[in-house]
Design a protein around this motif. Structure first.
Motif, short mmCIF file in Angstrom:
data_model
loop_
_atom_site.label_atom_id
_atom_site.label_comp_id
_atom_site.label_asym_id
_atom_site.label_seq_id
_atom_site.Cartn_x
_atom_site.Cartn_y
_atom_site.Cartn_z
N ILE A 34 0.91 -1.27 -0.07
CA ILE A 34 -0.10 0.04 -0.06
C ILE A 34 0.87 1.34 0.05
O ILE A 34 1.51 1.59 0.90
N ALA A 35 0.92 1.94 -1.09
CA ALA A 35 1.87 2.96 -1.22
C ALA A 35 1.09 4.25 -1.54
O ALA A 35 -0.15 4.26 -2.06
N ILE A 36 1.87 5.37 -1.23
CA ILE A 36 1.21 6.68 -1.50
C ILE A 36 2.17 7.85 -1.99
O ILE A 36 3.25 7.62 -1.72
N ASP B 215 -8.90 5.42 5.47
CA ASP B 215 -7.95 4.65 4.59
C ASP B 215 -6.95 3.89 5.38
O ASP B 215 -6.93 4.19 6.76
N TYR C 22 0.21 3.08 5.33
CA TYR C 22 1.10 2.78 4.06
C TYR C 22 2.40 2.16 4.38
O TYR C 22 2.90 2.23 5.71
N ASP C 23 2.88 1.51 3.60
CA ASP C 23 4.27 0.78 3.87
C ASP C 23 5.10 1.39 3.11
O ASP C 23 6.44 0.91 2.66
N ILE D 299 6.01 5.26 0.95
CA ILE D 299 5.60 6.71 0.88
C ILE D 299 6.55 7.57 -0.09
O ILE D 299 7.93 7.41 0.11
N THR E 145 2.10 11.07 6.87
CA THR E 145 2.29 9.87 6.25
C THR E 145 2.93 8.99 7.26
O THR E 145 2.47 7.91 7.09
N SER F 179 1.65 5.16 8.91
CA SER F 179 2.49 4.19 7.99
C SER F 179 2.38 2.73 9.07
O SER F 179 2.02 2.76 10.08
#
Ligand code: SAM
Length: 354
Positions: free
Chosen positions: A73-75, A146, A149-150, A152, A170, A174
């Motif tokens: 899961i990236a942003i 939401d 994230y792993d 960023i 972020t 995370s």
């Protein structure tokens, strides 16, 4: 829309031995130039996609990092023309992951959407583009809509406050072991934001002795990136939770119980001696117009050197009679006897229900 032809989807690691991480990102990246996986990505992204603002080394490193860490899961903050989004998307597709990319610019919306729609379907499905500023994404994260994230990429508005905010928020959302890449960090405002972020977040380690190499006598000339050839500062979040003199906050939403009697802890091996201070807050809503309830308890406990488990008791327990929207918040501060050490926890403290 760029006239560039979209390439077919392929796994760039096909035919290569599996990419194995050593567990220490700094060590993994030290051998980067010799990695056949990285070299293949470098060839592939040398002139493609033309819409990315990044150098080939930057694009290849992003692809490599996502694959190395098996990010799911990236942003990306700052879509621009979705060139780097495509690089990340291709890596995430191969890892069965997804990317969220955001940008408030409205002049490029149509171009970005057309570009995304021109991608092969599986790539298109791996990337979701939202045409709003990062703060709107953080709003969604704050209300729990939401997930965490792993991976960023911070590449939005390169102003001190925005850059620090993007890193801070972020990081807050995370997962342990996450990787954060900050682009254009040589810009003084981004650089100082990254320094202040690092100072305030002991769980995030900078890859490369970036800040140590900076000479105050030549402050602009001695800025250097985490990885040569890029404009990146790379951070890695520890897999443990790091407690320090700054409060660490843990949240326990949708409580099934009516409160908390305490918390179970598991310090990592080699715990330093010190005192753990806690502020425990129990909140509960009620049908309107009743005001929400909030109860607070302050507790502390000693941690002895090498201690591997501990219980923090809340006595008397915090208990509510209400049944709606019960949640607990645990704020922790660790004060080490030696004045410098931090306390690592192997997992989020476990709430003992009341
Ligand atoms: C350097 S460009 C991004 C480049 C892109 N990541 C790439 O590698 O091709 C910076 C982008 O950040 C966007 N931006 C500005 N303010 C922003 C904000 N508050 N949140 C998210 N993106 C923002 C700008 O519109 C611009 O497209």
């Amino acid at each position: 829309v760029s006239a560039e032809t979209v390439r077919a989807l392929e796994d760039l690691h096909a035919g290569l031995p599996p990419l194995v991480a050593a567990g220490d990102l700094g060590a993994d990246l030290a051998g980067l130039a010799a990695s056949p996986h990285y070299r293949r990505a470098l060839d592939y992204f040398r002139d493609y996609p033309a819409t990315s603002l990044m150098a080939p080394e930057g694009k290849a490193l992003l692809y490599h990092l996502v694959r190395l860490r098996h990010a799911r899961i990236a942003i990306e903050i700052g879509t621009y023309r979705a060139g780097t989004s495509e690089v990340l998307g291709r890596a995430l597709w191969a890892e069965d992951g997804v990317l969220v990319t955001c940008d408030p610019n409205t002049q490029r919306t149509t171009e970005v959407e057309r570009r995304l729609d021109s991608w092969p379907d599986p790539l298109r499905r791996a990337v979701s583009y939202v045409n709003f500023p990062s703060v709107a994404l953080f709003d969604r994260m704050e209300i729990g809509r939401d997930s965490a994230y792993d991976f960023i990429l911070v590449d939005g508005y390169h102003e001190y406050g925005y850059a620090l905010f993007d890193m801070t928020m972020t990081a807050k959302h995370s997962l342990p072991g996450a990787v954060m890449v900050v682009d254009d960090f040589a810009l003084p405002e981004v650089n100082w934001a990254a320094r202040d972020f690092a100072a305030a977040h002991p769980a995030w380690r900078v890859i490369g002795d970036v800040f140590a190499r900076q000479d105050p006598a030549r402050p602009f000339e001695t800025v250097s990136p985490s990885v040569a050839g890029t404009n990146f500062l790379v951070f890695e979040r520890a897999r443990v939770h790091v407690l320090s003199s700054r409060p660490s906050v843990f949240r326990y939403g949708n409580l099934a119980s009516s409160g908390a009697r305490g918390f179970d802890f598991t310090p990592a091996p080699g715990a330093p001696a010190g005192t753990l201070f806690a502020q425990v807050i129990l909140r509960a809503a009620a049908p309107l117009p009743a005001t929400p309830e909030q109860q607070i308890a302050l507790v502390s406990t000693r941690i002895e050197a090498g201690q591997f488990s501990s219980v923090l008791l809340v006595d008397p327990p915090l208990v509510t009679q209400r049944v709606h929207d019960r949640e607990c918040e645990l704020q922790l501060i660790f004060r080490p006897d030696d004045g410098v050490s931090t306390l690592s926890l192997l997992a989020k403290p476990e709430l003992i229900p009341a």
